[in-house]
Write an enzyme that holds these catalytic residues in place. Structure first.
Site, PDB file in Angstrom:
ATOM      1  N   ASP A 117       0.703  -1.301  -0.078  1.00  0.00           N
ATOM      2  CA  ASP A 117      -0.047   0.061   0.124  1.00  0.00           C
ATOM      3  C   ASP A 117       0.794   1.379   0.007  1.00  0.00           C
ATOM      4  OD1 ASP A 117      -2.034  -1.742   0.506  1.00  0.00           O
ATOM      5  OD2 ASP A 117      -2.971  -0.750   1.873  1.00  0.00           O
ATOM      6  N   HIS A 146      -6.210   3.291  -3.771  1.00  0.00           N
ATOM      7  CA  HIS A 146      -6.060   3.709  -2.433  1.00  0.00           C
ATOM      8  C   HIS A 146      -6.508   5.197  -2.176  1.00  0.00           C
ATOM      9  CE1 HIS A 146      -5.268   2.278   1.462  1.00  0.00           C
ATOM     10  NE2 HIS A 146      -3.980   2.854   1.428  1.00  0.00           N
ATOM     11  N   HIS A 156      -4.971   9.378   0.382  1.00  0.00           N
ATOM     12  CA  HIS A 156      -4.844   8.652   1.476  1.00  0.00           C
ATOM     13  C   HIS A 156      -5.448   9.187   2.510  1.00  0.00           C
ATOM     14  CE1 HIS A 156      -3.288   5.694   4.616  1.00  0.00           C
ATOM     15  NE2 HIS A 156      -3.144   5.236   3.603  1.00  0.00           N
ATOM     16  N   HIS A 168       3.488  -2.596   3.232  1.00  0.00           N
ATOM     17  CA  HIS A 168       3.694  -1.165   2.565  1.00  0.00           C
ATOM     18  C   HIS A 168       4.950  -0.777   1.761  1.00  0.00           C
ATOM     19  CE1 HIS A 168       0.450  -0.660   5.555  1.00  0.00           C
ATOM     20  NE2 HIS A 168       0.294   0.237   5.061  1.00  0.00           N
TER      21      HIS A 168
HETATM   22 ZN    ZN Z   1      -2.615   3.030   2.951  1.00  0.00          ZN
END
Ligand code: ZN
Length: 286
Positions: free
Chosen positions: A105, A156, A160, A252
């Site tokens: 991510d 995503h 964010h 991530h």
């Molecule tokens: Zn995230």
């Protein structure tokens, strides 16, 4: 007590309270700057920083969908012991088969994404990248590499926004479409089949917009909290011990120093490959 005594006691109380408050402020000022805020978003001086933390109590499970654990420190992202039931608001928490999906991510990030891509390539593994719109806009070449190397792309959000689910359906829709547009501008042949809510902070509104846009809400069920940079050993141990058939693993490739994630991934890939088939989440029949 006489009036004078009461007044004196009152003054002493006020003075003590003042001293305590001063000591508290002083103590706070002596504590080194934390790398995370209460929202769990990593902060440092370079580049945009994001993180996915378990849903806060502001986002309880949908009515009739109790989370697996309702204790005060409930972590809805914790492994669910093979229970492949719906995640928060029905978001997907398992691949639906014995195969395991690694998800990365918050990128793309010019420092970390190429390192993750190189490791995945070295081991012949396809994964899923949940990308942030503004980062795609800044690094379209990296998005193109992700797509060209056969990985799945997941929306995503644009920047964010952990609170996106609390905003109006119009705002949510515009954010997701702007992000899709940035992805398609960079890689016109990308198939965007998934959306992952930042912070895992799902709401009925965001899930509803996902349905409208044909995006499958994507959660996870293994979370090594690598965004907190706990060190490669901890990240590796959590993923190794908690990953079972059908797991969706959250990691991530952006949002701070991801050297621990990269080091853990290097050790995890051969180990996971000896136990599971790893897959990019399917874009055609999610
Ligand atoms: Zn995230």
């Amino acid at each position: 007590m006489s009036g004078a005594t009461v007044r004196a006691t009152g003054i002493v109380t006020v003075v003590l309270a003042g001293l305590l408050a001063s000591a508290y402020v002083l103590g706070r000022s002596l504590v080194p700057e934390q790398h995370t805020t209460t929202t769990g978003v990593a902060s440092s001086t370079a580049g945009p920083h994001y993180a996915d933390q378990p849903p806060s109590t502001e986002f309880p499970a949908a009515p009739g969908r109790a989370l697996p654990d309702t204790s005060p420190d409930a972590d809805p992202s914790a492994p669910d012991s093979g229970d492949d039931g719906p995640g928060p608001f029905g978001a997907r928490t398992a691949t639906g088969s014995a195969r395991v999906a690694l998800t990365f991510d918050d990128g793309p990030d010019p420092r970390w994404t190429p390192q993750v891509l190189a490791l995945l390539s070295q081991y012949g593994v396809k994964a899923t990248f949940c990308v942030v719109g503004e980062n795609v806009e800044s690094h379209p070449d990296l998005l193109r590499s992700i797509v060209a190397e056969g990985h799945t792309v997941c929306n995503h959000s644009w920047r964010h926004d952990v609170d996106l689910g609390k905003r109006s359906p119009e705002t949510i829709r515009a954010d997701l479409l702007r992000t899709n547009d940035a992805i398609l501008a960079a890689a016109p042949d990308a198939h965007i089949a998934y959306y992952r809510q930042p912070g895992g902070a799902w709401t009925a509104s965001v899930v509803s917009v996902c349905a409208e846009l044909g995006l499958t809400p994507l959660h996870w069920n293994v979370d090594p909290s690598d965004w907190k940079a706990p060190g490669a050993t901890t990240i590796e141990a959590t993923v190794r011990t908690q990953t079972g058939p059908g797991a969706i693993v959250l990691m991530h490739d952006a949002g701070g120093d991801r050297s621990g994630t990269v080091a853990a991934l290097q050790r995890l890939l051969p180990e996971l490959l000896s136990r599971f088939e790893l897959e990019p989440l399917p874009v055609d029949a999610p």
